[in-house]
Write a protein that holds these residues in place. Structure first.
Motif, PDB file in Angstrom:
ATOM      1  N   GLN A  39      16.870 -33.420  19.755  1.00 51.93           N
ATOM      2  CA  GLN A  39      16.928 -34.650  18.970  1.00 51.93           C
ATOM      3  C   GLN A  39      15.955 -34.542  17.794  1.00 51.93           C
ATOM      4  O   GLN A  39      14.848 -34.046  17.930  1.00 51.93           O
ATOM      5  CB  GLN A  39      16.569 -35.856  19.845  1.00 51.93           C
ATOM      6  CG  GLN A  39      16.835 -37.193  19.172  1.00 51.93           C
ATOM      7  CD  GLN A  39      16.690 -38.352  20.151  1.00 51.93           C
ATOM      8  OE1 GLN A  39      16.391 -38.147  21.320  1.00 51.93           O
ATOM      9  NE2 GLN A  39      16.882 -39.553  19.656  1.00 51.93           N
ATOM     10  N   THR A  40      16.380 -35.002  16.631  1.00 49.27           N
ATOM     11  CA  THR A  40      15.572 -34.900  15.418  1.00 49.27           C
ATOM     12  C   THR A  40      14.498 -35.982  15.381  1.00 49.27           C
ATOM     13  O   THR A  40      14.752 -37.135  15.735  1.00 49.27           O
ATOM     14  CB  THR A  40      16.462 -35.017  14.174  1.00 49.27           C
ATOM     15  OG1 THR A  40      17.452 -33.996  14.214  1.00 49.27           O
ATOM     16  CG2 THR A  40      15.649 -34.855  12.906  1.00 49.27           C
ATOM     17  N   ALA A  41      13.299 -35.588  14.948  1.00 48.24           N
ATOM     18  CA  ALA A  41      12.206 -36.548  14.785  1.00 48.24           C
ATOM     19  C   ALA A  41      11.462 -36.206  13.502  1.00 48.24           C
ATOM     20  O   ALA A  41      11.614 -35.116  12.938  1.00 48.24           O
ATOM     21  CB  ALA A  41      11.265 -36.499  15.981  1.00 48.24           C
ATOM     22  N   GLU A  42      10.634 -37.161  13.030  1.00 51.87           N
ATOM     23  CA  GLU A  42       9.845 -36.969  11.808  1.00 51.87           C
ATOM     24  C   GLU A  42       8.405 -37.419  12.060  1.00 51.87           C
ATOM     25  O   GLU A  42       8.149 -38.289  12.897  1.00 51.87           O
ATOM     26  CB  GLU A  42      10.436 -37.753  10.644  1.00 51.87           C
ATOM     27  CG  GLU A  42      11.804 -37.284  10.195  1.00 51.87           C
ATOM     28  CD  GLU A  42      12.340 -38.086   9.019  1.00 51.87           C
ATOM     29  OE1 GLU A  42      11.583 -38.948   8.500  1.00 51.87           O
ATOM     30  OE2 GLU A  42      13.501 -37.874   8.621  1.00 51.87           O
ATOM     31  N   VAL A  43       7.489 -36.822  11.314  1.00 52.11           N
ATOM     32  CA  VAL A  43       6.097 -37.241  11.378  1.00 52.11           C
ATOM     33  C   VAL A  43       5.477 -37.046   9.999  1.00 52.11           C
ATOM     34  O   VAL A  43       5.816 -36.095   9.291  1.00 52.11           O
ATOM     35  CB  VAL A  43       5.316 -36.439  12.441  1.00 52.11           C
ATOM     36  CG1 VAL A  43       5.229 -34.960  12.090  1.00 52.11           C
ATOM     37  CG2 VAL A  43       3.921 -37.019  12.642  1.00 52.11           C
ATOM     38  N   THR A  44       4.583 -37.957   9.623  1.00 57.16           N
ATOM     39  CA  THR A  44       3.902 -37.892   8.331  1.00 57.16           C
ATOM     40  C   THR A  44       2.399 -37.837   8.563  1.00 57.16           C
ATOM     41  O   THR A  44       1.838 -38.646   9.316  1.00 57.16           O
ATOM     42  CB  THR A  44       4.243 -39.107   7.462  1.00 57.16           C
ATOM     43  OG1 THR A  44       5.656 -39.122   7.210  1.00 57.16           O
ATOM     44  CG2 THR A  44       3.495 -39.043   6.130  1.00 57.16           C
ATOM     45  N   PHE A  45       1.740 -36.870   7.888  1.00 56.11           N
ATOM     46  CA  PHE A  45       0.284 -36.751   7.943  1.00 56.11           C
ATOM     47  C   PHE A  45      -0.275 -37.085   6.566  1.00 56.11           C
ATOM     48  O   PHE A  45       0.099 -36.479   5.560  1.00 56.11           O
ATOM     49  CB  PHE A  45      -0.143 -35.342   8.345  1.00 56.11           C
ATOM     50  CG  PHE A  45       0.288 -34.963   9.744  1.00 56.11           C
ATOM     51  CD1 PHE A  45       0.114 -35.834  10.801  1.00 56.11           C
ATOM     52  CD2 PHE A  45       0.866 -33.729   9.987  1.00 56.11           C
ATOM     53  CE1 PHE A  45       0.512 -35.500  12.085  1.00 56.11           C
ATOM     54  CE2 PHE A  45       1.263 -33.380  11.265  1.00 56.11           C
ATOM     55  CZ  PHE A  45       1.083 -34.266  12.325  1.00 56.11           C
ATOM     56  N   ASP A  46      -1.191 -38.066   6.529  1.00 53.79           N
ATOM     57  CA  ASP A  46      -1.813 -38.475   5.276  1.00 53.79           C
ATOM     58  C   ASP A  46      -3.154 -37.770   5.085  1.00 53.79           C
ATOM     59  O   ASP A  46      -3.852 -37.427   6.052  1.00 53.79           O
ATOM     60  CB  ASP A  46      -2.045 -40.001   5.259  1.00 53.79           C
ATOM     61  CG  ASP A  46      -0.724 -40.765   5.322  1.00 53.79           C
ATOM     62  OD1 ASP A  46       0.201 -40.388   4.588  1.00 53.79           O
ATOM     63  OD2 ASP A  46      -0.621 -41.705   6.130  1.00 53.79           O
ATOM     64  N   GLU A  47      -3.520 -37.561   3.853  1.00 54.77           N
ATOM     65  CA  GLU A  47      -4.831 -37.067   3.454  1.00 54.77           C
ATOM     66  C   GLU A  47      -5.217 -35.760   4.154  1.00 54.77           C
ATOM     67  O   GLU A  47      -6.251 -35.667   4.829  1.00 54.77           O
ATOM     68  CB  GLU A  47      -5.909 -38.133   3.691  1.00 54.77           C
ATOM     69  CG  GLU A  47      -5.707 -39.371   2.823  1.00 54.77           C
ATOM     70  CD  GLU A  47      -6.874 -40.330   2.925  1.00 54.77           C
ATOM     71  OE1 GLU A  47      -7.734 -40.133   3.798  1.00 54.77           O
ATOM     72  OE2 GLU A  47      -6.930 -41.274   2.129  1.00 54.77           O
ATOM     73  N   ILE A  48      -4.360 -34.761   3.993  1.00 56.20           N
ATOM     74  CA  ILE A  48      -4.713 -33.416   4.459  1.00 56.20           C
ATOM     75  C   ILE A  48      -5.489 -32.735   3.330  1.00 56.20           C
ATOM     76  O   ILE A  48      -4.971 -32.593   2.217  1.00 56.20           O
ATOM     77  CB  ILE A  48      -3.468 -32.617   4.832  1.00 56.20           C
ATOM     78  CG1 ILE A  48      -2.720 -33.316   5.982  1.00 56.20           C
ATOM     79  CG2 ILE A  48      -3.828 -31.189   5.217  1.00 56.20           C
ATOM     80  CD1 ILE A  48      -1.463 -32.606   6.411  1.00 56.20           C
ATOM     81  N   ARG A  49      -6.697 -32.306   3.639  1.00 58.43           N
ATOM     82  CA  ARG A  49      -7.586 -31.760   2.606  1.00 58.43           C
ATOM     83  C   ARG A  49      -7.091 -30.387   2.156  1.00 58.43           C
ATOM     84  O   ARG A  49      -6.640 -29.570   2.960  1.00 58.43           O
ATOM     85  CB  ARG A  49      -9.017 -31.657   3.109  1.00 58.43           C
ATOM     86  CG  ARG A  49      -9.982 -31.054   2.080  1.00 58.43           C
ATOM     87  CD  ARG A  49     -11.388 -30.994   2.623  1.00 58.43           C
ATOM     88  NE  ARG A  49     -11.952 -32.332   2.713  1.00 58.43           N
ATOM     89  CZ  ARG A  49     -12.534 -32.970   1.702  1.00 58.43           C
ATOM     90  NH1 ARG A  49     -12.599 -32.376   0.503  1.00 58.43           N
ATOM     91  NH2 ARG A  49     -13.033 -34.173   1.863  1.00 58.43           N
TER      92      ARG A  49
END
Length: 323
Positions: free
Chosen positions: A222-232
């Motif tokens: 099953q397809t999923a998504e994830v977002t990571f903010d402020e990766i240095r």
């Protein structure tokens, strides 16, 4: 007038029946007679173990056959075993060019029952052979998998085995770097599955394979998504030069893929880097960072997609005494 009245009393079915009966009698009489005709025979050649074809040999030879129409009809349309079989397995072949004469072609005619063989319309056929070599090459799957809506293919399908042996003329097989499968398409898949892929036979008769198919395993999740903010953004090969400023220093990345890999991905496993040499030698003011992460996920969004590299130059201060 009497004749016209007579034909009126004869039905169309009776006329058709009479016509078909007459045709049947004519065909029976015709096919009972003897004829001479040309027949196309496939040629099969067996080589010694140490020799292999360099190019496809003659596939067919025409022969002249004599017999009744019935027997010729059966031979042409229903006899699938008719052929010319030439056995050279015990023949010593040292030269690349070898000729098979008329007598050997005549001896090799098979499955010609109740038909008289009159002649072979070829004085000889020439074959080109060479020494035999075996190589191992990787298998390249010609495979298309279309997951169902809401599902994704995780990684590449795994082949078992992923290497096969090919055997044939050294001039040919030494040039082959990989071997493909026949095209295969799977649609609307929503689960882990496996199947067999048939290997290509594009060089049948020239190259022999040690197997006919390979197995593949594909993981669909099953397809999923994830977002990571402020990766240095980190610098490889040094630190930011004193007269350079990067903006921004952080980026946001969104990943998509199988749910098991999405769950395992964490921000500390995502690397966003720039090379020191790229910063120092940059003349455009725009840099594209390199993004690295484990697994087989897809990056579907990067914000921002480019980093601005500002170079600060100082204006010399002129003292009044220098005026």
């Amino acid at each position: 007038m009497e004749l016209k009245k007579y034909f009126r009393h004869i039905s169309k079915k009776s006329l058709l029946g009479a016509f078909l009966f007459a045709m049947a009698l004519w065909m029976y009489a015709s096919l009972s007679s003897e004829y001479t005709t040309l027949i196309k025979l496939p040629v099969e050649i067996k080589l010694p173990e140490n020799r292999s074809f360099e190019q496809q040999p003659t596939a067919f030879v025409f022969v002249e056959a004599k017999g009744t129409g019935w027997n010729l009809f059966n031979l042409i349309f229903f006899n699938n075993s008719k052929k010319i079989y030439v056995d050279l397995s015990q023949t010593v072949i040292n030269d690349s060019i070898y000729s098979i004469g008329r007598s050997n072609l005549l001896k090799g005619v098979q499955s010609f029952e109740r038909v008289e063989l009159s002649d072979v319309l070829s004085d000889y056929i020439t074959i080109k052979t060479g020494s035999v070599t075996t190589y191992s090459v990787p298998v390249v799957p010609d495979l298309t998998i279309i997951p169902a809506d809401g599902f994704s293919l995780v990684g590449k399908p795994q082949l078992e085995p992923d290497v096969i042996e090919i055997r044939g003329n050294d001039k040919i097989v030494s040039q082959i770097k990989s071997w493909s499968t026949k095209p295969a398409l799977y649609e609307d898949i929503n689960h882990i599955f496996s199947d067999n892929l048939e290997l290509s036979d594009s060089l049948k008769g020239i190259v022999r394979l040690n197997r006919k198919n390979v197995k593949f395993n594909a993981v669909i999740q099953q397809t999923a998504e994830v977002t990571f903010d402020e990766i240095r953004i980190s610098i490889r090969g040094g630190t930011i030069p004193k007269n350079h400023v990067l903006f921004p220093e952080f980026i946001t990345i969104t990943f998509r893929g199988g749910i098991s890999e999405i769950v395992e991905l964490t921000p500390d496993r995502v690397s966003v880097t720039l090379q020191y040499s790229d910063i120092a030698n940059d003349k455009t003011g725009i840099l594209i960072p390199k993004i690295e992460f484990p697994g087989n996920l897809e990056v579907i969004n990067i914000s921002p997609q480019q980093i601005y590299n500002y170079k600060i130059t100082r204006t010399p201060v002129i003292s009044k005494s220098g005026l």
